[in-house]
Scaffold this motif. Structure first.
Motif, PDB file in Angstrom:
ATOM      1  N   ALA A  94       1.052  -1.212  -0.043  1.00 20.64           N
ATOM      2  CA  ALA A  94       0.033   0.011  -0.114  1.00 20.64           C
ATOM      3  C   ALA A  94       0.910   1.316  -0.018  1.00 20.64           C
ATOM      4  N   ALA A  95       2.095   1.027   0.792  1.00 21.40           N
ATOM      5  CA  ALA A  95       3.009   2.107   0.820  1.00 21.40           C
ATOM      6  C   ALA A  95       4.232   1.627   1.221  1.00 21.40           C
ATOM      7  N   PRO A  96       5.458   2.218   1.178  1.00 22.60           N
ATOM      8  CA  PRO A  96       6.741   1.959   1.687  1.00 22.60           C
ATOM      9  C   PRO A  96       6.575   1.759   3.135  1.00 22.60           C
ATOM     10  N   GLY A  97       7.265   0.679   3.495  1.00 15.14           N
ATOM     11  CA  GLY A  97       7.335   0.507   5.052  1.00 15.14           C
ATOM     12  C   GLY A  97       6.327  -0.583   5.526  1.00 15.14           C
ATOM     13  N   THR A  98       5.223  -0.707   4.540  1.00 13.59           N
ATOM     14  CA  THR A  98       3.992  -1.444   4.913  1.00 13.59           C
ATOM     15  C   THR A  98       4.303  -2.900   4.610  1.00 13.59           C
ATOM     16  N   PRO A  99       3.536  -3.882   5.110  1.00 14.02           N
ATOM     17  CA  PRO A  99       3.828  -5.383   4.765  1.00 14.02           C
ATOM     18  C   PRO A  99       3.613  -5.691   3.458  1.00 14.02           C
ATOM     19  N   ALA A 100       4.034  -6.446   2.646  1.00 18.68           N
ATOM     20  CA  ALA A 100       3.798  -6.582   1.319  1.00 18.68           C
ATOM     21  C   ALA A 100       2.878  -7.890   1.180  1.00 18.68           C
ATOM     22  N   ALA A 101       1.850  -7.796   0.097  1.00 17.44           N
ATOM     23  CA  ALA A 101       1.380  -9.002  -0.316  1.00 17.44           C
ATOM     24  C   ALA A 101       1.929  -9.355  -1.392  1.00 17.44           C
ATOM     25  N   VAL A 102       1.899 -10.885  -1.435  1.00 13.84           N
ATOM     26  CA  VAL A 102       2.605 -11.508  -2.387  1.00 13.84           C
ATOM     27  C   VAL A 102       1.657 -12.187  -3.267  1.00 13.84           C
ATOM     28  N   PHE A 103       1.780 -11.352  -4.599  1.00  8.79           N
ATOM     29  CA  PHE A 103       0.975 -11.630  -5.768  1.00  8.79           C
ATOM     30  C   PHE A 103       1.607 -12.754  -6.734  1.00  8.79           C
ATOM     31  N   GLY A 104       0.987 -13.597  -7.203  1.00 10.00           N
ATOM     32  CA  GLY A 104       1.442 -14.729  -8.164  1.00 10.00           C
ATOM     33  C   GLY A 104       0.302 -14.995  -9.144  1.00 10.00           C
ATOM     34  N   ALA A 105       0.701 -15.113 -10.528  1.00  6.86           N
ATOM     35  CA  ALA A 105      -0.269 -15.333 -11.383  1.00  6.86           C
ATOM     36  C   ALA A 105       0.096 -16.260 -12.642  1.00  6.86           C
ATOM     37  N   ARG A 106      -0.819 -17.025 -13.056  1.00  7.12           N
ATOM     38  CA  ARG A 106      -0.597 -18.037 -13.965  1.00  7.12           C
ATOM     39  C   ARG A 106      -1.857 -18.150 -15.145  1.00  7.12           C
ATOM     40  N   LYS A 107      -1.324 -17.679 -16.263  1.00  3.95           N
ATOM     41  CA  LYS A 107      -2.504 -17.883 -17.234  1.00  3.95           C
ATOM     42  C   LYS A 107      -2.364 -19.082 -17.791  1.00  3.95           C
ATOM     43  N   VAL A 108      -3.774 -19.950 -17.889  1.00  2.00           N
ATOM     44  CA  VAL A 108      -3.677 -21.095 -18.512  1.00  2.00           C
ATOM     45  C   VAL A 108      -4.429 -21.225 -19.649  1.00  2.00           C
ATOM     46  N   PRO A 109      -3.517 -21.523 -20.993  1.00  2.00           N
ATOM     47  CA  PRO A 109      -4.175 -21.346 -22.155  1.00  2.00           C
ATOM     48  C   PRO A 109      -5.535 -22.055 -22.431  1.00  2.00           C
ATOM     49  N   GLY A 110      -6.517 -21.459 -22.844  1.00  3.03           N
ATOM     50  CA  GLY A 110      -8.023 -21.808 -23.011  1.00  3.03           C
ATOM     51  C   GLY A 110      -8.796 -21.679 -21.688  1.00  3.03           C
ATOM     52  N   ALA A 111      -8.071 -21.340 -20.654  1.00  2.00           N
ATOM     53  CA  ALA A 111      -8.875 -21.243 -19.538  1.00  2.00           C
ATOM     54  C   ALA A 111     -10.080 -19.927 -19.618  1.00  2.00           C
ATOM     55  N   ARG A 112     -11.224 -20.042 -19.408  1.00  2.00           N
ATOM     56  CA  ARG A 112     -12.228 -18.919 -19.348  1.00  2.00           C
ATOM     57  C   ARG A 112     -12.257 -18.210 -17.928  1.00  2.00           C
ATOM     58  N   ARG A 113     -11.758 -18.792 -17.113  1.00  2.00           N
ATOM     59  CA  ARG A 113     -12.211 -18.282 -15.682  1.00  2.00           C
ATOM     60  C   ARG A 113     -10.882 -17.852 -15.101  1.00  2.00           C
ATOM     61  N   THR A 114     -10.944 -16.952 -14.057  1.00  2.00           N
ATOM     62  CA  THR A 114     -10.001 -16.665 -13.483  1.00  2.00           C
ATOM     63  C   THR A 114     -10.110 -16.588 -11.812  1.00  2.00           C
ATOM     64  N   VAL A 115      -9.665 -17.368 -10.971  1.00  2.00           N
ATOM     65  CA  VAL A 115      -9.859 -17.641  -9.552  1.00  2.00           C
ATOM     66  C   VAL A 115      -8.727 -17.035  -8.797  1.00  2.00           C
TER      67      VAL A 115
END
Lengths: 500, 500
Positions: free
Chosen positions: A74-95
């Protein structure tokens, strides 16, 4: 079911589960070793350096499994959230899968082993130390790994990492695009997380949010919940004389704050739990047929609970979960006078204090709740103040109440059970575990996540894997190994079976 | 007035008062020196050796004034009461004067001078040390002598000793036989005094008991009271689950001890102070015309009190003392949950505790009060227990309340205002002070003396001489010199003017 054509068959799901199970059986010690490494990282959210070490470790783990990663702040010095993403060929939905990697403070006392030196122990109640690292025989699923966050909430993260490994080993492709969002300050009340989400709404676009947090149902059965009640908490103070008065000399003449508070509270809620404030139920959303059916199908726990808790009666609806789609007024604390024993001063106290909360049903808002309570109090003749009244105010008003609303009220989150996404989650977990999971329309408690869930405007399902007796937030937090094994299968199923 | 023929005339009374006053003016430093000697004797009743030194000193003083004396004890090793008697030839009546020579514990802090090194000081608020021993000029009546028991209750004893001296110097014979009973453990709750009185009922035979204790009316006017309300105090505990429950998960289903206690208390007393227990007022003695007249004549203090106490309203009768002939239910303390602030755990507490007392009007008894309360609670569906219920009891009863009655309940003491003895006391004091004293039918507070007064079966009048702001029971207890001077005159009048 609309999505029937798209969903994998039960036979295929069983195949997937057996594949994952076989992989897990062959890698139990590797999985536990990884989990021990994760749990060995101190993670109390007030120590930014500690939580950053967790974030970097988790980011590495995700990257190693082929996800694109970022640390979000949110701002420097605040805890990080770890974000990870993987797109799957042909997948219609994102969870989007949510979990948090920070943990409650550990305190000093009562741990049978150090909270950040994970300790494998035999089944309860013995909990004897186990030398688990040698040998090749299966680990006993009733063994428990003791460490801070073992249950709340690093178990969800480890289950996901191992589920990704299991799928990769079996060359099974996920059916959905994956986004992982692992928070680093949930146990501190997520002070920066709403801002973090607001700054990353594009990144967090998706079709379904799965909240992986909290313990499972007491029955040990898989349960999916679809929201949390809202909350508006507050304190009340009513006033008597400016100094304590001898109750023999003054009790028949000077107002008693204790009695005033008793009448005030008795006027807010009847003995069966019904809130007496006019119009309080007007905003409450009607209970849908799907919710009614789910509530009716909840396993009966009430008789066991009454026995376990020593209750000779209950209030409100006979079924525990049936009260969750209604608001509740709770009185957390009342304090008047110095002491409650025979030594209590024979005095009229100068004030009476109480701490309360409203748990809000879908449809209600903290703002309207505040308005309804305060309108009612004013109608009852109370002057509402925000700080202790001075002498002039005291002398000119017969009944004065200080009402202080706590920060952080929230509305309920609620996803309809009959949405395709909702049905798909329940169906997928059902196929994995081989029985109909419990479907809880809403959790009775509130969640700090309400603000985030309501920002994303997508369906939300809560999936928990930790044993219900995991001592979360307390000493000797632990995860039962069998719950981790089951969690890996559930997550693998959600990744590779879920579709709608 | 029946006794008119026997009473001395107002002119004679004024002569007597002036005689006493002249003697006092000539002996102020001697009187204060004696009082300082008495106050220098440590008198905390838990130290038997200390209280015995007081008893022996006082016994010597009485013997020196021609009284026959004895030390009375309930049993060896208990504090002595000093008894002194003087028969007066021709006197028809015997008056017992009660006071106590023991004092409250002194604590460690906050005294401007040592509690057993009496210190003369200027008028409040300066309270500067005064060198009073030299010179011959009158002592300022607004000076105050600071010491433990200066007001409560050695002032009454010194006033009596000096009154006896004044009469002797003027060769005035008392009109009544005198018995003095000076207790040594009043501030400890008189644990042995009832037994002491019971062992000495013959010795304590008399026609009137004058209780010399406590501070005067706030107006500074002489006041005579004719009793004390009774008391029955108790604690209530109501029960929820055997462990604290998350109020989001369980608040709509598990009974809330806080709410149960609020309803219980609200059912006992309405917002105007009226007790709601059926038949609670049935036993209350009717208010006599004499009591009504006395109450109507009480100086109005209510408006000043409301201002001083910051009260925007009062409950019950508009006049403070009018409530004293009725019972009052006081809630001294309520305690539920850990804390009353925003940090209060969001939990249902396992129990709620409250401390209460009934102040009993004449006619009521603690035993019947207990019966009425418990009958009412049972009718409301409460199971009454005397100790925390076990699981079996909890499971088989929906509403359980632990009721523990404190030891030491007492009935009211009440002497009729229109008895000849009562009228004689008021008339005598009125003649001494030159105005109509305040007549209080009963004190709102209870008295540990109830048991003694009710054993003696004689009329009782309470006569106080200490300034109302004497800090009794606290640090910096003090007696205003003018109050001692007035007290000497009042006691001399009672000894040599009282007749009926």
């Amino acid at each position: 079911m609309i999505s029937l054509a798209l969903s994998v068959s039960s036979a295929q799901a069983a195949d997937l589960r057996n594949t994952v199970r076989a992989w897990r059986s062959a890698h139990e010690r590797t999985i536990v070793t990884e989990f021990v490494t994760l749990l060995s990282l101190p993670n109390v959210a007030t120590n930014i350096a500690d939580v950053d070490r967790n974030a970097l470790y988790i980011e590495d783990q995700l990257r190693a499994r082929g996800l694109e990663t970022r640390l979000l702040r949110a701002a420097p010095g605040t805890p990080a959230a770890v974000f990870g993403a993987r797109k799957v060929p042909g997948a219609r939905r994102t969870v989007i899968f949510y979990a948090h990697y920070d943990g409650q403070p550990v305190g000093q006392k009562g741990w049978i082993s150090s909270p950040f030196q994970p300790s494998m122990r035999s089944a309860l109640p013995e909990a004897k130390p186990i030398d688990w690292q040698g040998g090749a025989s299966p680990l006993d699923p009733d063994w428990r790994l003791f460490a801070r966050s073992a249950g709340d909430d690093k178990a969800s993260i480890q289950a996901m990492l191992s589920a990704l490994d299991a799928l990769q080993a079996a060359h099974v492709e996920p059916t959905v695009n994956i986004k992982l969002l692992y928070e680093g300050e949930e146990e501190q009340g997520s002070p920066h997380f709403a801002a973090l989400v607001a700054r990353n709404l594009d990144l967090l676009h998706g079709d379904l949010l799965i909240m992986g947090d909290g313990p499972m149902h007491q029955s040990g059965k898989q349960m999916v919940n679809f929201g949390n009640r809202g909350i508006a908490s507050f304190t009340l103070t009513v006033y008597g004389a400016t100094r304590p008065l001898h109750d023999g000399h003054y009790g028949s003449w000077a107002p008693s704050p204790a009695v005033m508070m008793a009448h005030l509270i008795a006027g807010l809620r009847d003995e069966d739990g019904h809130i007496l404030i006019p119009h309080f139920y007007d905003d409450v959303a009607p209970v849908s047929p799907a919710d009614q059916a789910a509530l009716a199908a909840m396993p009966p726990v009430e008789d066991d609970l009454k026995r376990a808790l020593g209750l000779g009666r209950t209030v409100g609806p006979a079924r525990l979960a049936n009260g969750y789609l209604e608001p509740t007024l709770n009185v957390r604390a009342i304090h008047v006078g110095d002491d409650e024993g025979p030594s209590a001063a024979n005095a009229l106290a100068t004030q009476a204090d109480a701490s309360l909360d409203f748990r809000l049903a879908p449809g209600e808002t903290p703002a309207h709740t505040r308005e309804l309570l305060e309108t009612y109090l004013a109608q009852q003749g109370w002057l509402i103040v925000r700080e202790d009244p001075d002498l002039k105010i005291r002398l000119s008003h017969p009944r004065i109440v200080k009402v202080i609303w706590d920060e952080g009220g929230s509305i309920a989150t609620k996803t309809a059970l009959d949405l395709p996404a909702s049905r798909a989650v329940v169906a997928s977990i059902g196929r994995t575990v081989g029985y109909q999971p419990i479907t809880l329309p809403i959790v009775g408690a509130s969640s700090g996540m309400a603000d985030i869930v309501n920002q994303l405007h997508i369906p939300m399902a809560g999936v928990s894997i930790a044993n219900y007796d995991d001592n979360q937030h307390a000493q000797n937090e632990n995860l039962r190994l069998g719950n981790l094994w089951d969690g890996i299968e559930v997550y693998a199923g959600l990744l590779a079976d879920l579709s709608w």
